[in-house]
Enzyme design. Structure first.
Site, PDB file in Angstrom:
ATOM      1  N   GLU A  92     -12.431 -12.484  10.924  1.00 36.08           N
ATOM      2  CA  GLU A  92     -12.993 -12.580   9.572  1.00 36.08           C
ATOM      3  C   GLU A  92     -12.836 -13.997   9.022  1.00 36.08           C
ATOM      4  O   GLU A  92     -13.758 -14.548   8.405  1.00 36.08           O
ATOM      5  CB  GLU A  92     -12.335 -11.543   8.657  1.00 36.08           C
ATOM      6  CG  GLU A  92     -12.711 -10.132   9.098  1.00 36.08           C
ATOM      7  CD  GLU A  92     -12.192  -9.008   8.205  1.00 36.08           C
ATOM      8  OE1 GLU A  92     -12.733  -7.913   8.308  1.00 36.08           O
ATOM      9  OE2 GLU A  92     -11.254  -9.211   7.427  1.00 36.08           O
TER      10      GLU A  92
ATOM     11  N   PHE B 278       0.823  -1.208   0.000  1.00 32.86           N
ATOM     12  CA  PHE B 278       0.000   0.000   0.000  1.00 32.86           C
ATOM     13  C   PHE B 278       0.860   1.261   0.000  1.00 32.86           C
ATOM     14  O   PHE B 278       0.574   2.220  -0.716  1.00 32.86           O
ATOM     15  CB  PHE B 278      -0.906   0.011   1.237  1.00 32.86           C
ATOM     16  CG  PHE B 278      -2.059  -0.942   1.127  1.00 32.86           C
ATOM     17  CD1 PHE B 278      -3.168  -0.617   0.373  1.00 32.86           C
ATOM     18  CD2 PHE B 278      -2.028  -2.165   1.770  1.00 32.86           C
ATOM     19  CE1 PHE B 278      -4.235  -1.501   0.265  1.00 32.86           C
ATOM     20  CE2 PHE B 278      -3.087  -3.054   1.669  1.00 32.86           C
ATOM     21  CZ  PHE B 278      -4.196  -2.719   0.915  1.00 32.86           C
TER      22      PHE B 278
HETATM   23  C1  LIG Z   1      -4.441 -11.066   6.515  1.00 26.87           C
HETATM   24  C2  LIG Z   1      -4.367  -9.578   6.653  1.00 26.87           C
HETATM   25  C3  LIG Z   1      -5.527  -8.835   6.702  1.00 26.87           C
HETATM   26  C4  LIG Z   1      -5.481  -7.451   6.842  1.00 26.87           C
HETATM   27  N1  LIG Z   1      -6.654  -6.746   6.871  1.00 26.87           N
HETATM   28  C5  LIG Z   1      -6.615  -5.408   6.912  1.00 26.87           C
HETATM   29  C6  LIG Z   1      -7.814  -4.649   6.852  1.00 26.87           C
HETATM   30  O1  LIG Z   1      -8.913  -5.205   6.790  1.00 26.87           O
HETATM   31  N2  LIG Z   1      -7.727  -3.293   6.858  1.00 26.87           N
HETATM   32  C7  LIG Z   1      -6.516  -2.663   6.919  1.00 26.87           C
HETATM   33  O2  LIG Z   1      -6.473  -1.432   6.885  1.00 26.87           O
HETATM   34  N3  LIG Z   1      -5.372  -3.352   6.994  1.00 26.87           N
HETATM   35  C8  LIG Z   1      -5.388  -4.697   6.992  1.00 26.87           C
HETATM   36  N4  LIG Z   1      -4.228  -5.413   7.046  1.00 26.87           N
HETATM   37  C9  LIG Z   1      -2.955  -4.687   7.223  1.00 26.87           C
HETATM   38  C10 LIG Z   1      -2.497  -4.065   5.910  1.00 26.87           C
HETATM   39  O3  LIG Z   1      -2.542  -5.016   4.886  1.00 26.87           O
HETATM   40  C11 LIG Z   1      -1.096  -3.523   6.117  1.00 26.87           C
HETATM   41  O4  LIG Z   1      -1.132  -2.553   7.124  1.00 26.87           O
HETATM   42  C12 LIG Z   1      -0.553  -2.910   4.829  1.00 26.87           C
HETATM   43  O5  LIG Z   1      -0.440  -3.895   3.834  1.00 26.87           O
HETATM   44  C13 LIG Z   1       0.789  -2.238   5.065  1.00 26.87           C
HETATM   45  O6  LIG Z   1       1.257  -1.736   3.858  1.00 26.87           O
HETATM   46  P1  LIG Z   1       2.813  -1.670   3.560  1.00 26.87           P
HETATM   47  O7  LIG Z   1       2.931  -1.014   2.235  1.00 26.87           O
HETATM   48  O8  LIG Z   1       3.525  -1.074   4.712  1.00 26.87           O
HETATM   49  O9  LIG Z   1       3.310  -3.172   3.472  1.00 26.87           O
HETATM   50  P2  LIG Z   1       2.790  -4.381   2.564  1.00 26.87           P
HETATM   51  O10 LIG Z   1       1.473  -4.094   1.974  1.00 26.87           O
HETATM   52  O11 LIG Z   1       2.935  -5.599   3.396  1.00 26.87           O
HETATM   53  O12 LIG Z   1       3.849  -4.429   1.376  1.00 26.87           O
HETATM   54  C14 LIG Z   1       5.189  -4.774   1.554  1.00 26.87           C
HETATM   55  C15 LIG Z   1       5.770  -5.165   0.212  1.00 26.87           C
HETATM   56  O13 LIG Z   1       7.186  -5.245   0.345  1.00 26.87           O
HETATM   57  C16 LIG Z   1       7.658  -6.369  -0.384  1.00 26.87           C
HETATM   58  N5  LIG Z   1       8.956  -6.746   0.228  1.00 26.87           N
HETATM   59  C17 LIG Z   1       9.189  -7.081   1.515  1.00 26.87           C
HETATM   60  N6  LIG Z   1      10.506  -7.270   1.726  1.00 26.87           N
HETATM   61  C18 LIG Z   1      11.126  -7.039   0.528  1.00 26.87           C
HETATM   62  C19 LIG Z   1      12.476  -7.059   0.106  1.00 26.87           C
HETATM   63  N7  LIG Z   1      13.488  -7.299   0.954  1.00 26.87           N
HETATM   64  N8  LIG Z   1      12.752  -6.802  -1.197  1.00 26.87           N
HETATM   65  C20 LIG Z   1      11.741  -6.521  -2.075  1.00 26.87           C
HETATM   66  N9  LIG Z   1      10.438  -6.479  -1.717  1.00 26.87           N
HETATM   67  C21 LIG Z   1      10.137  -6.719  -0.433  1.00 26.87           C
HETATM   68  C22 LIG Z   1       6.567  -7.409  -0.221  1.00 26.87           C
HETATM   69  O14 LIG Z   1       6.620  -8.374  -1.252  1.00 26.87           O
HETATM   70  C23 LIG Z   1       5.310  -6.529  -0.285  1.00 26.87           C
HETATM   71  O15 LIG Z   1       4.834  -6.421  -1.599  1.00 26.87           O
HETATM   72  C24 LIG Z   1      -4.239  -6.797   6.923  1.00 26.87           C
HETATM   73  C25 LIG Z   1      -3.062  -7.546   6.855  1.00 26.87           C
HETATM   74  C26 LIG Z   1      -3.127  -8.920   6.727  1.00 26.87           C
HETATM   75  C27 LIG Z   1      -1.853  -9.720   6.657  1.00 26.87           C
END
Ligand SMILES: Cc1cc2nc3c(=O)[nH]c(=O)nc-3n(C[C@H](O)[C@H](O)[C@H](O)COP(=O)(O)OP(=O)(O)OC[C@H]3O[C@@H](n4cnc5c(N)ncnc54)[C@H](O)[C@@H]3O)c2cc1C
Length: 425
Positions: free
Chosen positions: A174, A18
């Site tokens: 859920e 995200f």
């Molecule tokens: C099962 C589940 C249900 C959820 N439900 C909700 C909900 O209903 N509502 C809500 O608001 N939030 C929800 N969340 C939380 C939400 O998904 C996270 O807060 C959000 O995805 C965080 O975004 P981010 O960009 O920080 O990380 P992420 O979306 O986790 O993205 C991280 C990205 O980094 C990549 N990555 C990691 N390490 C490396 C590396 N070393 N090299 C290259 N790429 C890498 C991964 O492949 C991934 O694509 C849920 C989470 C889970 C697991």
């Protein structure tokens, strides 16, 4: 890595979740070069992973190709690679496909499952952080139903039909609701060789109530919805051991189960190379200032779940949910341009849009700042928000169609064992 030299500053974004995607979008056609790197070639909409696990949605309807997201960005490149190490002194990174220098580095790597040091649980339980893991849960669940259908031993059948979910946060709640719907609606029709009453769904939560991050009102309502669906809720209960067959807890509760799904917590996914003191001890998040700059590093930023920004309103950091990640990504895009132009940066202030969880058909809870509600209207709001948040028009149409079909037919159409799950010993 075949990235052309650039006269404009190079911003490297690690992670297409995200936060990373929002940042890349906000830098569209700015006077910078953007390199988005992810170890997967798609963005995962994690809030709907539980629907893939419980056979309600196909995985491709909650994933979106990262190259497609930036296809109209003249200044952006995607590389399918894992970032292995950061070298801040030379402003470069090492990845699985080569090295790359950066002017600004943004770490948006999210989190991974936290087993709190319990190696046995890590070995035998099922995690649900990625699409492959969600598909493993789907396969295992369906395989165990098939095994139960041919089992001549009552004990074995019971164990195949006992589903234990650990963690009563939104994900666990859920998933428990979705599996209960499968039991109530699919089992009586498709598995006539099984007695639905033999299938048990246990939800274990260490806290005194389910949905601990939400209001008491939401917790009570959610628990009632779960009980109505036949889920057995065990609060103040945490797992101490699991050997693939027997779940032991801190109380007298011992469960025989072939399926333990671990939704009890996450920990950050940092990259090697930065000073140890920029990481919080327990949760592995980078400490950042109000501009998302990693403490002590001018050109390195962290966003979303992996970042911990302490503010007056959020002394322990923002909740690890999608909105802080999206809002931080949006603002950092503007701030990076300001930084390059030598203008003052804007501090991040989180706008809390509320939280919600769905427990099943017509059953959801919503906490907004001013009011809290549950039931059909909350479920409708939940569906609308999730549908609109999905990346890509095609995915929205597919999910909308699936939900409509499932609603009318009480069905879960993706009950397929495409790649049987095998536990690695
Ligand atoms: C099962 C589940 C249900 C959820 N439900 C909700 C909900 O209903 N509502 C809500 O608001 N939030 C929800 N969340 C939380 C939400 O998904 C996270 O807060 C959000 O995805 C965080 O975004 P981010 O960009 O920080 O990380 P992420 O979306 O986790 O993205 C991280 C990205 O980094 C990549 N990555 C990691 N390490 C490396 C590396 N070393 N090299 C290259 N790429 C890498 C991964 O492949 C991934 O694509 C849920 C989470 C889970 C697991």
């Amino acid at each position: 890595m075949n990235i052309p030299e650039s006269k404009t500053p190079r911003i490297v974004i690690v992670g297409g979740g995200f936060a990373g995607v929002k940042l890349a979008k906000s830098l569209k056609n700015q006077n910078v070069q953007v390199v988005l790197i992810d170890k997967r070639n798609y963005h995962t909409f994690q809030p709907l992973l539980y629907q893939v696990s419980s056979a309600g949605l196909e995985p491709d309807s909650i994933a979106y190709p990262l190259r497609k997201i930036i296809k109209k960005h003249e200044n952006a490149f995607f590389r399918y690679a894992e970032v292995e190490q950061i070298f801040p002194e030379t402003k470069s990174i090492q990845t699985s496909i080569g090295d790359l220098s950066y002017d600004y580095l943004v770490i948006a790597t999210g989190t991974k499952t936290n087993y709190f040091g319990n190696a046995a649980v890590e070995k035998y339980s099922m995690a649900m952080k990625t699409i492959p893991q969600a598909l493993d849960i789907r396969s295992l669940m369906l395989q165990n139903l098939e095994k139960a259908a041919i089992s001549s031993s009552d004990n074995d059948r019971k164990s195949f039909l006992n589903f234990v979910i650990v963690g009563g946060g939104p994900t666990g709640v859920e998933l428990a609701g979705a599996i209960a719907e499968l039991k109530n609606n699919i089992l009586p029709r498709d598995y006539r060789d099984l007695n639905p009453r033999d299938m048990r769904i246990h939800l274990l939560e260490g806290n005194s109530r389910v949905l601990p991050p939400m209001s008491e009102h939401a917790s009570k309502k959610a628990e009632q919805f779960l009980l109505d669906l036949g889920v057995q809720v065990h609060c103040n209960t945490f797992v101490t051991d699991y050997d693939g067959k027997t779940v032991k807890t801190n109380s007298d509760l011992i469960l025989e189960s072939e399926t333990l799904i671990w939704a009890a917590g996450v920990t950050g996914r940092p990259i090697k190379g930065l000073n140890a003191d920029v990481l919080t001890e327990r949760v592995n998040r980078y400490l950042v200032n109000t501009y998302n700059q990693v403490n002590g590093y001018k050109s390195i930023f962290a966003l979303g779940d992996i970042a911990l920004m302490k503010t007056e309103d959020y002394p322990n950091g923002h909740p690890q949910v999608a909105q802080p990640a999206i809002q931080q990504g949006q603002l950092l895009g503007k701030n990076l341009i300001k930084l390059i132009e030598g203008k003052p940066l804007k501090e991040f202030v989180y706008k809390d849009k509320g939280s919600m969880a769905t427990i099943g058909r017509n059953k959801a809870v919503v906490d907004l700042k001013r009011f809290k509600f549950g039931g059909f209207f909350a479920w409708f709001v939940w569906m609308f928000v999730h549908l609109m948040s999905l990346v890509g028009f095609r995915n929205r149409v597919i999910v909308f169609f699936n939900w409509g079909y499932n609603y009318i037919n009480f069905d879960k159409a993706a009950r397929l064992i495409i790649r049987p799950f095998k536990r690695l010993d």
